[in-house]
Design a protein around this motif. Sequence first.
Motif, PDB file in Angstrom:
ATOM      1  N   ALA A 244     -26.768 -49.882  66.848  1.00 42.00           N
ATOM      2  CA  ALA A 244     -27.122 -49.688  65.624  1.00 42.00           C
ATOM      3  C   ALA A 244     -27.447 -48.193  65.307  1.00 42.00           C
ATOM      4  O   ALA A 244     -26.963 -47.635  64.185  1.00 42.00           O
ATOM      5  N   TYR A 245     -27.695 -47.398  66.340  1.00 45.38           N
ATOM      6  CA  TYR A 245     -27.808 -45.866  66.368  1.00 45.38           C
ATOM      7  C   TYR A 245     -26.339 -45.438  66.098  1.00 45.38           C
ATOM      8  O   TYR A 245     -26.275 -44.558  65.112  1.00 45.38           O
ATOM      9  N   PHE A 246     -25.472 -45.802  66.705  1.00 42.28           N
ATOM     10  CA  PHE A 246     -24.012 -45.195  66.429  1.00 42.28           C
ATOM     11  C   PHE A 246     -23.482 -45.565  65.166  1.00 42.28           C
ATOM     12  O   PHE A 246     -22.852 -44.740  64.645  1.00 42.28           O
ATOM     13  N   GLU A 247     -23.903 -46.625  64.713  1.00 39.93           N
ATOM     14  CA  GLU A 247     -23.514 -47.281  63.144  1.00 39.93           C
ATOM     15  C   GLU A 247     -24.225 -46.135  62.155  1.00 39.93           C
ATOM     16  O   GLU A 247     -23.495 -45.734  61.088  1.00 39.93           O
ATOM     17  N   HIS A 248     -25.698 -45.941  62.399  1.00 40.29           N
ATOM     18  CA  HIS A 248     -26.364 -44.856  61.647  1.00 40.29           C
ATOM     19  C   HIS A 248     -25.314 -43.630  61.668  1.00 40.29           C
ATOM     20  O   HIS A 248     -25.108 -43.089  60.467  1.00 40.29           O
ATOM     21  N   VAL A 249     -25.095 -43.170  62.565  1.00 38.99           N
ATOM     22  CA  VAL A 249     -24.414 -41.661  62.901  1.00 38.99           C
ATOM     23  C   VAL A 249     -23.119 -41.970  61.975  1.00 38.99           C
ATOM     24  O   VAL A 249     -22.667 -40.922  61.426  1.00 38.99           O
ATOM     25  N   ASN A 250     -22.297 -43.053  62.164  1.00 33.05           N
ATOM     26  CA  ASN A 250     -20.882 -43.112  61.756  1.00 33.05           C
ATOM     27  C   ASN A 250     -21.107 -43.264  60.046  1.00 33.05           C
ATOM     28  O   ASN A 250     -20.600 -42.751  59.331  1.00 33.05           O
ATOM     29  N   SER A 251     -22.284 -43.580  59.847  1.00 34.65           N
ATOM     30  CA  SER A 251     -22.549 -43.531  58.213  1.00 34.65           C
ATOM     31  C   SER A 251     -22.818 -42.496  57.499  1.00 34.65           C
ATOM     32  O   SER A 251     -22.709 -42.222  56.283  1.00 34.65           O
ATOM     33  N   LYS A 252     -23.170 -41.432  58.385  1.00 38.45           N
ATOM     34  CA  LYS A 252     -23.365 -40.172  58.093  1.00 38.45           C
ATOM     35  C   LYS A 252     -22.021 -38.955  58.393  1.00 38.45           C
ATOM     36  O   LYS A 252     -22.232 -37.854  58.166  1.00 38.45           O
ATOM     37  N   GLY A 253     -21.166 -39.670  58.829  1.00 39.48           N
ATOM     38  CA  GLY A 253     -19.730 -38.960  58.907  1.00 39.48           C
ATOM     39  C   GLY A 253     -19.369 -38.765  60.426  1.00 39.48           C
ATOM     40  O   GLY A 253     -18.269 -38.256  60.704  1.00 39.48           O
ATOM     41  N   GLY A 254     -20.195 -39.547  61.368  1.00 42.48           N
ATOM     42  CA  GLY A 254     -19.789 -39.517  62.554  1.00 42.48           C
ATOM     43  C   GLY A 254     -20.168 -38.209  63.642  1.00 42.48           C
ATOM     44  O   GLY A 254     -20.923 -37.346  62.891  1.00 42.48           O
ATOM     45  N   VAL A 255     -19.312 -37.866  64.569  1.00 44.18           N
ATOM     46  CA  VAL A 255     -19.324 -36.676  65.348  1.00 44.18           C
ATOM     47  C   VAL A 255     -18.260 -35.808  65.055  1.00 44.18           C
ATOM     48  O   VAL A 255     -17.217 -36.221  65.602  1.00 44.18           O
ATOM     49  N   ASN A 256     -18.355 -34.615  64.447  1.00 42.56           N
ATOM     50  CA  ASN A 256     -17.208 -33.874  63.993  1.00 42.56           C
ATOM     51  C   ASN A 256     -15.789 -34.718  63.294  1.00 42.56           C
ATOM     52  O   ASN A 256     -14.932 -34.401  63.709  1.00 42.56           O
ATOM     53  N   GLY A 257     -16.420 -35.555  62.290  1.00 42.99           N
ATOM     54  CA  GLY A 257     -15.462 -36.265  61.796  1.00 42.99           C
ATOM     55  C   GLY A 257     -15.041 -37.639  62.407  1.00 42.99           C
ATOM     56  O   GLY A 257     -14.241 -38.230  61.942  1.00 42.99           O
ATOM     57  N   ARG A 258     -15.300 -37.765  63.680  1.00 38.92           N
ATOM     58  CA  ARG A 258     -15.064 -38.973  64.398  1.00 38.92           C
ATOM     59  C   ARG A 258     -16.002 -39.964  64.372  1.00 38.92           C
ATOM     60  O   ARG A 258     -17.188 -39.630  64.709  1.00 38.92           O
ATOM     61  N   LYS A 259     -15.697 -41.221  64.094  1.00 37.60           N
ATOM     62  CA  LYS A 259     -16.522 -42.393  64.217  1.00 37.60           C
ATOM     63  C   LYS A 259     -16.571 -42.652  65.771  1.00 37.60           C
ATOM     64  O   LYS A 259     -15.688 -42.842  66.388  1.00 37.60           O
ATOM     65  N   ILE A 260     -17.848 -43.195  66.392  1.00 38.95           N
ATOM     66  CA  ILE A 260     -18.081 -43.758  67.501  1.00 38.95           C
ATOM     67  C   ILE A 260     -17.726 -45.077  67.483  1.00 38.95           C
ATOM     68  O   ILE A 260     -18.202 -46.008  66.840  1.00 38.95           O
ATOM     69  N   VAL A 261     -17.064 -45.543  68.451  1.00 39.10           N
ATOM     70  CA  VAL A 261     -16.612 -47.179  68.497  1.00 39.10           C
ATOM     71  C   VAL A 261     -17.199 -47.382  70.023  1.00 39.10           C
ATOM     72  O   VAL A 261     -16.848 -46.927  71.033  1.00 39.10           O
ATOM     73  N   TYR A 262     -18.080 -48.449  69.886  1.00 42.70           N
ATOM     74  CA  TYR A 262     -19.065 -48.667  71.090  1.00 42.70           C
ATOM     75  C   TYR A 262     -18.432 -50.099  71.507  1.00 42.70           C
ATOM     76  O   TYR A 262     -18.947 -51.239  71.048  1.00 42.70           O
ATOM     77  N   LYS A 263     -17.889 -50.279  72.628  1.00 43.52           N
ATOM     78  CA  LYS A 263     -17.474 -51.651  73.290  1.00 43.52           C
ATOM     79  C   LYS A 263     -18.362 -52.160  74.234  1.00 43.52           C
ATOM     80  O   LYS A 263     -18.643 -51.181  75.493  1.00 43.52           O
TER      81      LYS A 263
END
Length: 423
Positions: free
Chosen positions: A68-87
């Motif tokens: 959920a936290y990574f989805e939140h970060v991704n919704s704001k643009g991710g980290v340096n333009g990269r989305k976090i994919v969490y397996k």
Amino acid sequence: MHPTARRVLAAAAGLTLLIGASACADDEQQAAENVPGVTDTEIVIGTHQPLTGPAAPGYSKISAAAKAYFEHVNSKGGVNGRKIVYKVMDDGYNPANTENVVRKLVLDDKVFALLGGLGTPTHTNVLEFVKAQKVPDLFVSSGSRNWNQPDKYPTTFGWQPDYTVEGKILASFVKQQFPGSKVCHFGQNDDFGRDSLAGVEKILGPVAAKQTYTTTNPQVGPAIGALKAAGCQVVISASIPGFTALAMGQAAGQGFRAQWVVSNVGADYTTLANQLGDKKVILEGMIADNYLPMAGDTANPWIQEFTKIHQKWNAANPLDGNAIYAYSMAYTFVQALLAAGKDLTREKLVDAVEKGGFRGPGLTPFRYRADVHAGYSGVRLNKVQNGAQTYFGPTWTTDDGDGAVTEFTEPPAAPPADAIPTT
């Protein structure tokens, strides 16, 4: 030499330099493109979690909150333009399963890093493989001292206070508040229990009695009976939630009235109350510790920010200590990614964590540096009263050696906007 020959040689030399420069650029581009799990748009990471099995109560919800936290970060643009994919892979808290799922994550899914693999016996089983593959192995969800061996396992890092640090602080409290009492220890039969006991006995000397449990056997009655027979007045328990509930339930059933002092990993009130149901009253008076904001502290600014994230991305699950743990750990991971820079490599990520300097929801500083891969440096005590788990007294820090237990007085950091770090 004929002028024409000189011109030909000069042109050839220039072409050689051009080809060499182009080759170097290609090599650098290829190296960047060959970082496992990293593209221009994604960072793929993985974890092993007990979605089923004896550690599932409470712990099975940790990965949902981290996601959920990574989805939140991704919704704001991710980290340096990269989305976090969490397996997330289920290992059932079984070390043999852990080896299989971690191999799949690293060799088949080619994750960039492992994050928050849960469990002392489970994660210990993959340390050598992770080392051989040179995978960043961040913030293992366990307080074992195994993760703090940078010479032996250079890419592995703890995150929570280790069990010896915790044991020392709990024992110092017991020594002060229950002088002369017969103090005993109940612990998991692995490095979790052993590291906890080592910390306790650094402060108290040999305990009056000690009993262990194994996660494959829920029959804890004989162990609790032995502690009762030994006349234990205080029981310090290094137990996961399911076995905290079993042990305290057995103690109540046997008429064994001792003061329970429980490791933070097995003491989340919401989790225990859900397991015990109508018998949750036996949790009254339980003393434990923590190093993060308490989930029920609605005035805390971190809890306020995490609640917003929770309600939007993870509302199907309880906002309990397990969720706060996951949000806080995921926040630290994003800090580490940012510190590693835009040109992300595994080596840069490891270097970034070793440089440390991270601040976040935790009550005490991290211990990270090149020769220390341990996480938070201390805890604060809490108690269950009238169905609520709240902090009391000072925050304490120490080390896992012979260092003193000292009071820590600096206030926690304030959360940034949206609880997303910027540096």
